[in-house]
Each structure stands twice: as C-alpha cells, then as structure tokens.
Write a protein that holds these residues in place. Structure first.
Motif, PDB file in Angstrom:
ATOM      1  N   VAL A 398       0.896  -0.973   0.099  1.00  0.00           N
ATOM      2  CA  VAL A 398      -0.118   0.023  -0.057  1.00  0.00           C
ATOM      3  C   VAL A 398       0.753   1.133  -0.144  1.00  0.00           C
ATOM      4  CG1 VAL A 398      -1.589   1.385   1.540  1.00  0.00           C
ATOM      5  CG2 VAL A 398      -1.937  -1.093   1.074  1.00  0.00           C
ATOM      6  N   LEU A 399       1.835   1.150   0.857  1.00  0.00           N
ATOM      7  CA  LEU A 399       2.845   2.553   0.971  1.00  0.00           C
ATOM      8  C   LEU A 399       3.470   2.782  -0.392  1.00  0.00           C
ATOM      9  CD1 LEU A 399       4.190   1.999   4.441  1.00  0.00           C
ATOM     10  CD2 LEU A 399       2.318   3.393   3.865  1.00  0.00           C
ATOM     11  N   GLU A 400       3.827   1.522  -0.977  1.00  0.00           N
ATOM     12  CA  GLU A 400       4.612   1.587  -2.421  1.00  0.00           C
ATOM     13  C   GLU A 400       3.753   2.130  -3.268  1.00  0.00           C
ATOM     14  OE1 GLU A 400       7.537  -0.942  -5.366  1.00  0.00           O
ATOM     15  OE2 GLU A 400       6.405  -1.916  -3.821  1.00  0.00           O
ATOM     16  N   GLY A 401       2.344   1.726  -3.226  1.00  0.00           N
ATOM     17  CA  GLY A 401       1.520   2.033  -4.419  1.00  0.00           C
ATOM     18  C   GLY A 401       1.045   3.535  -4.088  1.00  0.00           C
ATOM     19  N   LEU A 402       1.240   4.031  -2.661  1.00  0.00           N
ATOM     20  CA  LEU A 402       0.622   5.516  -2.658  1.00  0.00           C
ATOM     21  C   LEU A 402       1.834   6.432  -2.657  1.00  0.00           C
ATOM     22  CD1 LEU A 402      -1.871   4.877   0.635  1.00  0.00           C
ATOM     23  CD2 LEU A 402      -2.503   5.371  -1.889  1.00  0.00           C
ATOM     24  N   ALA A 403       2.922   6.220  -2.201  1.00  0.00           N
ATOM     25  CA  ALA A 403       4.101   6.954  -2.140  1.00  0.00           C
ATOM     26  C   ALA A 403       5.253   6.843  -3.090  1.00  0.00           C
ATOM     27  CB  ALA A 403       4.706   6.812  -0.704  1.00  0.00           C
ATOM     28  N   CYS A 404       5.128   6.050  -4.163  1.00  0.00           N
ATOM     29  CA  CYS A 404       6.133   5.839  -5.012  1.00  0.00           C
ATOM     30  C   CYS A 404       5.402   5.821  -6.577  1.00  0.00           C
ATOM     31  CB  CYS A 404       6.736   4.519  -5.075  1.00  0.00           C
ATOM     32  SG  CYS A 404       7.402   4.144  -3.403  1.00  0.00           S
ATOM     33  N   ARG A 405       4.232   6.615  -6.595  1.00  0.00           N
ATOM     34  CA  ARG A 405       3.390   6.753  -7.768  1.00  0.00           C
ATOM     35  C   ARG A 405       4.203   7.689  -8.789  1.00  0.00           C
ATOM     36  NH1 ARG A 405      -2.024   8.775  -5.085  1.00  0.00           N
ATOM     37  NH2 ARG A 405      -1.456  10.991  -4.623  1.00  0.00           N
TER      38      ARG A 405
END
Length: 405
Positions: A398-405
């Motif tokens: 989730v964090l990767e999907g939200l913060a690495c977009r």
C-alpha cells in the motif's frame, strides 16, 4: 531490524507479571519506555524524529514541508491489562514495512511518516484518542486540561511530570495540511477475517459509538440491620440496568457493555449510597444506537423509581459513524487486489481508532490483520506470525502504491 526482533524488544514493556496483560497508560513510566523505543527505531533508520505539541511522535522520511505525505502508524498505549497487539502491531508493522520498501529499493515520490499517537485508549483519563482529537481540533486545550485520572492527577500535571508542556496542546491544522493520506494497520477486534479465512482486510467504516455514565444515588445504611423494605439500594437498579442493556442490544443487533463500576462507600457490610456505572454502546448505524441507549436509559429510570433511587445519565463521549475515504479505500483494494492478487475483504468495525478521528480532516483508511480468536482488550489477544508478516507486506504494498507513484 526484522519485525520479529522489534516485536520481541517491545513485548516486555509495561507488561504485568500478575495478569500477563499490559498497563501502558499515558504519561507513565511504561509510556516513556514505549516512546523511547519508538525514537530508537526512528534514529536507527535515519528518520527525523519529532514530538508535536500534543505529544504524538513522528518519524519522517523526506521533507514534511513538501506536503501530500503518506503517513502510517497507530499507538503504543493500552487498556488496563490489555493485549500486546492492539496498537503496537500497527507501529511495529509500519517500521517493518519501511524496511521492506528499502529492501525493494522503492523510490519514494512523496514524504513518508510513521506516527505513534498518544493516549489512544483513554485508559488513564477516560477519553479515547486524546492525541489525535487534540490534533484534529475535536478536543480543546481547556477540555483536555480538565481531564483527571482515578487518583486525581490532572492531564497537565501528568504531562509535566513526563517532561511535556501541557499549555502547548491544541489543534494542529498546519500538520494535518501536510498529510495526503493516513493508513492505519490494526489487529482485527473481532472474528470476521477468521471466519472468512483471510489474513488481511480493509476497513469500510467505524460504527457510531459512545460512553455514558449512569449515577444511581440511594441511601447508605447498615447491611445487617436495615429491612429490605426500608432500603434505597442503588445496586439493585444498576444490576437490573445491566441486564436491560443486554436485552436492548440483542433486540437491535448492536452491542452494549457496562464494563466499569464505582461504588460508595464500597463496604461489604454497607448498603451503597452511590453506584456509578459506565456504559459503552455501539451499533451499525445511528438509529440503532439511539434505540439501544434510549431503551437502556428508559429501563434504568424505571428500575430507579421502583427502588426509590435517583438517576443521572451523562454522555461523556460520542463518535458518529465514520465512513473511511472511499477513494483511498478503493485504491487500497486495487493495490492489494489487482496488483498482488490477494483476496482482501472489506468490513466494518465497532472499535474506534485514531484513523476514525482524523477522517474528518484528511483521507484515512485502515488495514486489519486476522485475530484467530476475535479476543481483544485482553491478554488473550493474538495474531499468528504468518498473518503479522502478511500484514507487513500488505502495508508495504500500500505504501509503495501510494508514495512511489
């Protein structure tokens, strides 16, 4: 440091040798030790650690001033003799998820923070989510300063004793304006995931809930010499009200619990002059909750009249239904469902959380990790190692999907 080593390090802090449960109450030595643990974890990862005006701890990766930050975390305090997972699982998982992102060599495009909100459980001062309520402006400085624990210690005194400035507390809109999304991971406080066979779930909403104080005032007298017909015994009215609460909750498909009681003069051979009971009630919607609490109060007044007892009912706290941000919730479902292929059910909860408090100010969402027994607020609260790891990986996704977009 792995999830397991972090968990093992935090596990002894504030644990009662008598009950096996935890007594991590706000602004106590155990709370101080938890805060020191959080700061150590932040420093070990090169994160910028800060404590805000309301005593909440933050560990930042990236510049908060850039705004649109993704924040995760939970709380480290506990209910009296509570379990190990309620709150701490979300904080430990947050650090572990950051480690996982670094292992993946993920490139953040938004600031990321881990937070430990203070006094979430309200075990000491009787009001839940004090740290997040203050931050969101749902609790004023004046109201906070009037909070008192069972020993008569005020919140300001407790904060000062722990080295914090109570006069600084209050709304923090500038901090909230920096946050684009808050995702809180929490052990499930129920058995929905166990029944569905899933390790991780997404929260849809928090049921409306509140706390009411029932003061039954009768007449103190001798337990051995006072005829039954001459008694004004508030304990009878209270006991009948406890049974009424169960009946009303069953009829409405809700829950209602008298879990705390104070008796005066509290002598074995004395008829009480006062019985004070605290009701916690929660329901899927406001109409059902109003029906339950209204039915309990009506029954309480009837029983009090029958025994010549006076009754005062005071609503001490209330939180309306919280619908988590639909767009953020759907994004979590997409990340975990479409991108990873996981089956991730969406479920409601009757428990309150910091994410619920903040939902009125910023987009919030929650992940739940399976609790095989459904037991919470008890030393029997549990989650398997495999499910905890599944929660960490889901949070990292989730964090990767939200913060690495």
């Amino acid at each position: 440091m792995s999830f397991h080593s972090m968990w093992a390090e935090l596990l002894p802090v504030g644990r009662s040798s008598a009950s096996g449960g935890y007594r991590r109450f706000a602004w106590t030595d155990a709370d101080t030790d938890c805060r020191a643990w959080f700061e150590d974890q932040a420093r070990a990862r090169g994160l910028a650690h800060e404590v805000d005006r309301n005593g909440n701890q933050w560990a930042w990766l990236g510049d908060p001033a850039e705004g649109d930050a993704v924040v995760t975390g939970s709380h480290l305090d506990s209910v009296p003799d509570g379990g190990a997972f309620d709150g701490p699982l979300g904080v430990v998982s947050a650090f572990a998820a950051l480690d996982e992102l670094r292992a993946r060599d993920a490139r953040l495009t938004r600031p990321l923070a881990i937070v430990n909100f203070g006094d979430e459980e309200g075990a000491r001062f009787g009001l839940a989510c004090v740290g997040s309520r203050l931050t969101a402006g749902q609790l004023t400085r004046e109201q906070a300063h009037r909070l008192t624990d069972g020993d008569g210690v005020t919140l300001p005194r407790a904060m000062e004793a722990a080295g914090y400035d109570p006069d600084a507390v209050g709304p923090d809109p500038e901090r909230l304006a920096r946050i684009g999304a808050f995702v809180e991971l929490h052990v499930e406080q129920g058995r929905a995931l166990d029944l569905s066979g899933d390790s991780v779930g997404i929260a849809s909403a928090i049921w409306p809930h509140g706390r009411w104080r029932f003061d039954f005032r009768g007449e103190a007298n001798h337990a051995g010499t006072t005829r039954l017909a001459d008694r004004r015994d508030p304990m009878l009215s209270y006991a009948e009200t406890v049974l009424a609460a169960r009946r009303e909750a069953e009829l409405a498909g809700a829950v209602a619990t008298f879990g705390k009681i104070a008796v005066e003069p509290n002598g074995v051979n004395a008829i009480p002059s006062l019985v004070r009971g605290w009701l916690d009630s929660r329901a899927e919607d406001q109409t059902r909750l109003d029906t339950v609490v209204g039915g309990i109060e009506k029954a309480a007044r009837s029983h009090a009249d029958a025994h010549g007892v006076d009754l005062d009912v005071v609503r001490e706290s209330f939180t309306p239904v919280v619908e988590f941000d639909h767009a953020l919730r759907d994004e979590l479902a997409r990340i975990l469902g479409t991108d990873t292929g996981l089956t991730v059910p969406v479920l409601g909860t009757g428990a309150g959380h910091d994410a619920g408090i903040l939902s009125g100010s910023i987009p919030t969402a929650m992940l739940f990790v399976r609790n095989p027994t459904g037991v919470s607020h008890s030393p029997a609260e549990s989650a398997s190692e495999d499910d905890c790891v599944a929660g960490v990986l889901a949070l990292a996704d989730v964090l990767e999907g939200l913060a690495c977009r």
